[in-house]
Write an enzyme that holds these catalytic residues in place. Sequence first.
Site, short mmCIF file in Angstrom:
data_model
loop_
_atom_site.label_atom_id
_atom_site.label_comp_id
_atom_site.label_asym_id
_atom_site.label_seq_id
_atom_site.Cartn_x
_atom_site.Cartn_y
_atom_site.Cartn_z
N PRO A 9 0.84 -1.13 -0.14
CA PRO A 9 0.14 -0.08 0.21
C PRO A 9 0.80 1.28 -0.04
CG PRO A 9 -0.69 -1.52 1.77
CD PRO A 9 0.64 -1.93 1.34
N GLU A 10 0.55 2.00 -0.83
CA GLU A 10 1.11 3.48 -0.75
C GLU A 10 -0.11 4.38 -0.46
OE1 GLU A 10 4.26 4.90 -3.13
OE2 GLU A 10 4.90 3.01 -3.93
#
Length: 269
Positions: A2-3
Amino acid sequence: MPELPEVETTKRAIAVFEGQVLKKIEVHNPNLRWAVDCKTIKTINEAKILSITRRAKYILIQLKNYCLIIHLGMTGTMRILPIESNATRKHDHVVFYFAKHKLIFNDARRFGSLHITKSPSNHFLLSALGPEPNQSDFNADFLYQKIKTSNTHTKSFLMNQKNVVGIGNIYACEILFAAGISPRRKIKYLTKKDCRAVVDQTHRIINLAIEKGGTTLQDFYAPDGNKGYFKIELNVYGREHQECRNCQNPIKRIIQNQRSTFFCKKCQN
DNA sequence: ATCTACTCCTGATTGC
DNA sequence: TGCAATCAGGAGTAGA
């Protein structure tokens, strides 16, 4: 992995619990990036959720007396199940119980974390963070001032959360490609014009990714559909030896700060 | 004060 | 087919 856009997407998905009552929290495995404070967690019962927000890559769940701070790390995901469901998975570490649903924090590599605090603004994880990458306080003037005291290269600077938050390895590469700036350049030599390009491309790419990240929303309701992030087209990341979409020269990969950097030697100076 | 190397962890991939 | 080595990466921390 996840960014920021995936964290934003996750935040939006679980925001359905705003206003609902959190019955209790079960910690199955407290050994996350930091040991979970189970003692305090256990005191949470029948707590109304006042708000669910995001700061950098942290999700903040505000209760009346406490704030929960969640980081997804590299492999963390949240999924929502009907309360009667028994669909457990390996690496389900924390379960949040509501009247009709449960919210599950799953994280294979355990780089993620769960903190509980009375004052999130003073929390060590949140107190020294830079501006949000898609907000107006991250602008060319701000950046131009900030780079003057830094002796590092452009990519490392962008990934430092003290300078600007939410930019990970992938987006750092993509932003610099879009801005036409080499990841190897010392950031302090950027011109005002360069700064404007970096800021403009950061805004554009992060906002686009958030928009596209929205398409993964259904994942949180359909636990089996676990794909769907990074639907935006990547121009350099993971494309070593492939043709640059702009000039057809091969994309190069180098290592900076123990991380892969992808860029086009011709298009980025 | 600032920068870099190291570290945590497990799943996917590659090599023999 | 199987096992071992390698790689990936967010970000705090120690040490330079």
